[in-house]
Motif scaffolding. Structure first.
Motif, PDB file in Angstrom:
ATOM      1  N   CYS A 109       0.819  -1.219   0.000  1.00 66.23           N
ATOM      2  CA  CYS A 109       0.000   0.000   0.000  1.00 66.23           C
ATOM      3  C   CYS A 109       0.850   1.266   0.000  1.00 66.23           C
ATOM      4  O   CYS A 109       0.440   2.292  -0.552  1.00 66.23           O
ATOM      5  N   VAL A 110       2.029   1.195   0.595  1.00 61.69           N
ATOM      6  CA  VAL A 110       2.899   2.377   0.672  1.00 61.69           C
ATOM      7  C   VAL A 110       3.724   2.542  -0.608  1.00 61.69           C
ATOM      8  O   VAL A 110       4.050   3.667  -1.013  1.00 61.69           O
ATOM      9  N   LEU A 111       4.026   1.430  -1.256  1.00 59.07           N
ATOM     10  CA  LEU A 111       4.961   1.429  -2.390  1.00 59.07           C
ATOM     11  C   LEU A 111       4.620   2.424  -3.494  1.00 59.07           C
ATOM     12  O   LEU A 111       5.517   3.127  -3.991  1.00 59.07           O
ATOM     13  N   PRO A 112       3.357   2.537  -3.946  1.00 61.16           N
ATOM     14  CA  PRO A 112       3.075   3.465  -5.066  1.00 61.16           C
ATOM     15  C   PRO A 112       3.347   4.933  -4.758  1.00 61.16           C
ATOM     16  O   PRO A 112       3.410   5.744  -5.686  1.00 61.16           O
ATOM     17  N   PHE A 113       3.508   5.276  -3.479  1.00 62.64           N
ATOM     18  CA  PHE A 113       3.812   6.662  -3.123  1.00 62.64           C
ATOM     19  C   PHE A 113       5.318   6.932  -3.069  1.00 62.64           C
ATOM     20  O   PHE A 113       5.732   8.065  -2.884  1.00 62.64           O
ATOM     21  N   LEU A 114       6.108   5.863  -3.239  1.00 60.90           N
ATOM     22  CA  LEU A 114       7.555   5.998  -3.120  1.00 60.90           C
ATOM     23  C   LEU A 114       8.279   5.892  -4.456  1.00 60.90           C
ATOM     24  O   LEU A 114       9.479   6.156  -4.523  1.00 60.90           O
ATOM     25  N   VAL A 115       7.567   5.487  -5.502  1.00 62.48           N
ATOM     26  CA  VAL A 115       8.209   5.273  -6.803  1.00 62.48           C
ATOM     27  C   VAL A 115       7.505   6.119  -7.864  1.00 62.48           C
ATOM     28  O   VAL A 115       6.437   6.690  -7.625  1.00 62.48           O
TER      29      VAL A 115
END
Length: 329
Positions: free
Chosen positions: A28-34
């Motif tokens: 859930c966090v990944l798409p905000f980091l890449v």
């Protein structure tokens, strides 16, 4: 084909639950980091994971070898594209419709395929995978399929209240559907039907003697497997925004088989590992060598099979088992 069944041994249920929650939180966090492009790639990996779970039900758990599941992926993709382009159906509604169409198609294909086993079934499904792109190009179907030109789909916008980009929104939509389908698959494979599937794979004569309706179980397995793959195809079409016959060549079916074997036969979480492999390893190979990327891909494939003959999921299970034994000591 030897298959590796997931063992119920391993970490306790509480540890597994915590591990699952951590993985979901990271996802859930990944798409905000890449970047948006990486989000697009990760979304496609989730799409492939759904397709691989469907194929693993058929091949890993039931022992039926399919080299043509790319055809069901194509059917799902075209059902979604045609409904959105010709009839203005909302994108979210096309997904269950595509799944239902592929469930019926897979069940009907599975009925005559009951007479075939092993390599003969593999060749029959291979023929289906080879024929599908030509069927989609058939001139009398061009009004629906767009022929060689295919169909362009408008990417759906994220609801304003989310504050997400289009790619991020589709990522979370696919992630939610993946979690739902994986939960359904887990319950199915751990229940009576799943045990019947494995019994038919390992001891078909004994299973039939025990009262298992092998014909019905095989056909249903084929149908459910095709349904999962069709849902993945519909989601893939929505994410890519385009479908064309040449996007569903036989190499897609072969890639799905590669993903199942690399991830781990008869392994639910193996679908995730296999999807990451077929999505990202070709890109890595291309970065290593622009001249011969598929040669590098072949080297990766051989290395994975040599180091992890039971797939990535099998290696993870072995590693967990060794850690437990060390703790006991």
């Amino acid at each position: 084909m030897a298959a590796h069944d997931e063992s119920e041994r391993g970490p306790s249920g509480r540890v597994r639950l915590i591990g699952l929650l951590v993985v979901v939180a990271v996802a859930c966090v990944l798409p905000f980091l890449v970047s948006n492009y990486r989000v697009f790639q990760l979304t496609l990996a989730l799409v492939y994971a759904i397709a691989l779970l469907g194929l693993n039900m058929l091949t890993g758990y039931n022992g039926q070898i399919s080299l043509g599941h790319g055809a069901f992926y194509a059917i799902g993709a075209y059902v979604a594209a045609i409904l959105m382009d010709k009839f203005g159906v909302p994108y979210w509604m096309t997904v269950p419709i595509a799944g239902a169409v592929c469930l019926l198609a897979g069940f009907l294909f599975g009925l005559p395929a009951l007479r075939l086993e092993g390599l003969y079934l593999a060749l029959a499904t291979f023929a289906l995978g080879v024929a599908m792109p030509q069927i989609l190009k058939y001139k009398h179907l061009e009004a629906w399929t767009g022929g060689v030109q295919g169909i362009v789909i408008v990417k759906p916008d994220a609801p304003e209240w989310t504050g997400l980009t289009q790619d991020q929104w589709l990522y979370f939509v696919v992630l939610a559907i993946l979690l739902l389908l994986f939960a359904i698959g887990w319950n199915l494979l751990r229940g009576r039907i799943g045990r019947a599937m494995v019994a038919i794979r390992d001891q078909p004569i004994a299973a039939e003697a025990m009262g298992v309706n092998t014909a019905m179980v095989k056909s249903l397995t084929f149908g459910v497997s095709a349904m999962y793959t069709g849902i993945a195809g519909a989601l893939g079409a929505i994410v890519v925004q385009f479908v064309a016959p040449d996007s569903f060549l036989i190499f897609l079916s072969i890639s799905l088989v590669v993903g199942v074997v690399i991830g781990g036969l008869a392994s639910i979480q193996g679908a995730i590992y296999g999807a990451l492999f077929i999505q990202f390893i070709p890109n890595v190979a291309d970065q290593i060598s622009k001249a011969a990327p598929w040669a590098i891909y072949g080297v990766f494939l051989i290395a994975f099979m040599y180091v992890m003959p039971t797939g990535v999921a099998g290696m993870v299970q072995i590693a967990i088992g060794r850690l437990r034994r060390r703790r006991k000591r």
